[in-house]
Design a protein around this motif. Structure first.
Motif, PDB file in Angstrom:
ATOM      1  N   LEU A  26       0.975  -1.153  -0.027  1.00 14.80           N
ATOM      2  CA  LEU A  26      -0.055  -0.050   0.169  1.00 14.80           C
ATOM      3  C   LEU A  26       0.930   1.147  -0.014  1.00 14.80           C
ATOM      4  O   LEU A  26       0.486   2.307  -0.747  1.00 14.80           O
ATOM      5  CB  LEU A  26      -0.831  -0.003   1.166  1.00 14.80           C
ATOM      6  N   VAL A  30       1.160   4.329  -2.935  1.00 13.17           N
ATOM      7  CA  VAL A  30       0.632   5.550  -2.455  1.00 13.17           C
ATOM      8  C   VAL A  30       2.000   6.586  -2.869  1.00 13.17           C
ATOM      9  O   VAL A  30       1.656   7.580  -3.547  1.00 13.17           O
ATOM     10  CB  VAL A  30       0.190   5.824  -0.750  1.00 13.17           C
ATOM     11  N   THR A 146      -1.818  -5.432  -3.658  1.00 14.29           N
ATOM     12  CA  THR A 146      -1.585  -4.216  -2.462  1.00 14.29           C
ATOM     13  C   THR A 146      -1.293  -3.061  -3.319  1.00 14.29           C
ATOM     14  O   THR A 146      -1.501  -1.901  -2.754  1.00 14.29           O
ATOM     15  CB  THR A 146      -0.919  -4.718  -1.398  1.00 14.29           C
ATOM     16  N   LEU A 149      -3.976  -1.568  -5.028  1.00 15.09           N
ATOM     17  CA  LEU A 149      -5.088  -0.839  -4.022  1.00 15.09           C
ATOM     18  C   LEU A 149      -4.415   0.629  -3.461  1.00 15.09           C
ATOM     19  O   LEU A 149      -4.896   1.571  -3.370  1.00 15.09           O
ATOM     20  CB  LEU A 149      -5.200  -1.792  -2.655  1.00 15.09           C
ATOM     21  N   VAL A 152      -5.190   3.071  -5.924  1.00 13.72           N
ATOM     22  CA  VAL A 152      -6.272   3.316  -5.972  1.00 13.72           C
ATOM     23  C   VAL A 152      -6.581   4.095  -5.025  1.00 13.72           C
ATOM     24  O   VAL A 152      -7.421   5.252  -5.024  1.00 13.72           O
ATOM     25  CB  VAL A 152      -7.466   2.141  -6.054  1.00 13.72           C
ATOM     26  N   LEU A 153      -6.392   3.995  -3.756  1.00 15.14           N
ATOM     27  CA  LEU A 153      -6.577   4.696  -2.397  1.00 15.14           C
ATOM     28  C   LEU A 153      -5.836   5.939  -2.332  1.00 15.14           C
ATOM     29  O   LEU A 153      -6.433   6.925  -2.105  1.00 15.14           O
ATOM     30  CB  LEU A 153      -6.236   3.922  -1.535  1.00 15.14           C
ATOM     31  N   ALA A 156      -6.238   8.851   0.020  1.00 12.77           N
ATOM     32  CA  ALA A 156      -7.352   8.539   0.764  1.00 12.77           C
ATOM     33  C   ALA A 156      -7.019   7.847   2.153  1.00 12.77           C
ATOM     34  O   ALA A 156      -7.687   7.901   3.176  1.00 12.77           O
ATOM     35  CB  ALA A 156      -8.417   7.620   0.142  1.00 12.77           C
ATOM     36  N   ILE A 157      -5.850   7.191   2.237  1.00 13.00           N
ATOM     37  CA  ILE A 157      -5.058   6.688   3.510  1.00 13.00           C
ATOM     38  C   ILE A 157      -4.798   7.608   4.306  1.00 13.00           C
ATOM     39  O   ILE A 157      -3.727   8.398   4.069  1.00 13.00           O
ATOM     40  CB  ILE A 157      -4.132   5.581   3.104  1.00 13.00           C
TER      41      ILE A 157
END
Length: 228
Positions: A26, A30, A146, A149, A152-153, A156-157
């Motif tokens: 993740l 990011v 991951t 993800l 995509v996130l 937002a995390i």
């Protein structure tokens, strides 16, 4: 034991090491988007390089303004450990066809090696390489999903989750067994000290290369001293 059972055993054995990999992936997704990589470039890096540590190092050096030469050499130095992994497991895979050797080499990452190397040593089954295949394939699926993800996130995390802890935690889990040997502990301390000190004082962001070489030289010297 059948290929499927050995493959499944590899999945089971490596699964505990996948827990810290989830936030690790993740973070990579990011960070890559945050510093300007496109989603396609980010996924492409994970698919082609498939090396969490080297990918994170690349992002850190790239965002810090390091030169292309330093980035390439640093990533190469970090990934050079895979040459050692290949040399270690090659004695167990010498009878495989070339296509299988290529497939296995792609999946030969830290977690898969840490788990499967012990299995290969203990078992003489001709299909034992499927353990490494299963462990590596599991790592691949977790890392790619991951990373996606993370892309995509993105922002937002929330930062308060403190996901950055996952990077050192992932590799600390791999080093646990090494803490049982005196030489390994000394080498870890030396290379860690050089890396920490060099972060501020070694030019061109080359502290990773220097720390790795220092650790390697220390290991060679200590090994020779103890053998005497």
């Amino acid at each position: 034991m059948s290929k499927f059972k050995i493959f499944s055993q590899g999945i089971i054995d490596v699964s505990p090491l996948m827990i810290p990999v989830v936030p690790f992936g993740l973070i990579f997704g990011v960070l890559a988007i945050d510093i300007g990589f496109t989603p396609l470039e980010t996924m492409g890096m994970s698919l082609i390089v498939f090396g969490g540590a080297s990918q994170i190092v690349l992002l850190q050096l790239f965002s810090g303004g390091a030169s292309s030469l330093v980035i390439i050499s640093s990533v190469g130095a970090v990934n050079s450990r895979h040459l050692l992994y290949g040399a270690v497991v090659s004695e167990h895979l010498s009878d495989l066809k070339l296509i299988w050797k290529i497939i296995i080499s792609y999946f030969l990452i830290d977690q898969a090696f840490a788990i499967s190397n012990e299995y290969l040593k203990r078992n003489e089954n001709k299909n034992r390489y499927f353990h490494l295949f299963g462990a590596g394939a599991t790592c691949w699926i977790i890392w790619q999903s991951t990373t996606f993800l993370g892309i995509v996130l993105g922002a937002a995390i929330p930062e308060k989750l403190g996901l950055s802890f996952a990077v050192p935690l992932t590799f600390l889990a791999l080093l646990v067994n090494d803490f049982r040997k005196f030489i390994n502990v000394i080498v870890i301390i030396i290379s860690g000290f050089v890396s920490t000190l060099g972060y501020n004082y070694i030019p061109f962001k080359a502290y990773i290369i220097i720390a790795a070489l220092t650790g390697l030289i220390s290991a060679i010297i200590l090994t020779k001293i103890i053998k005497k």
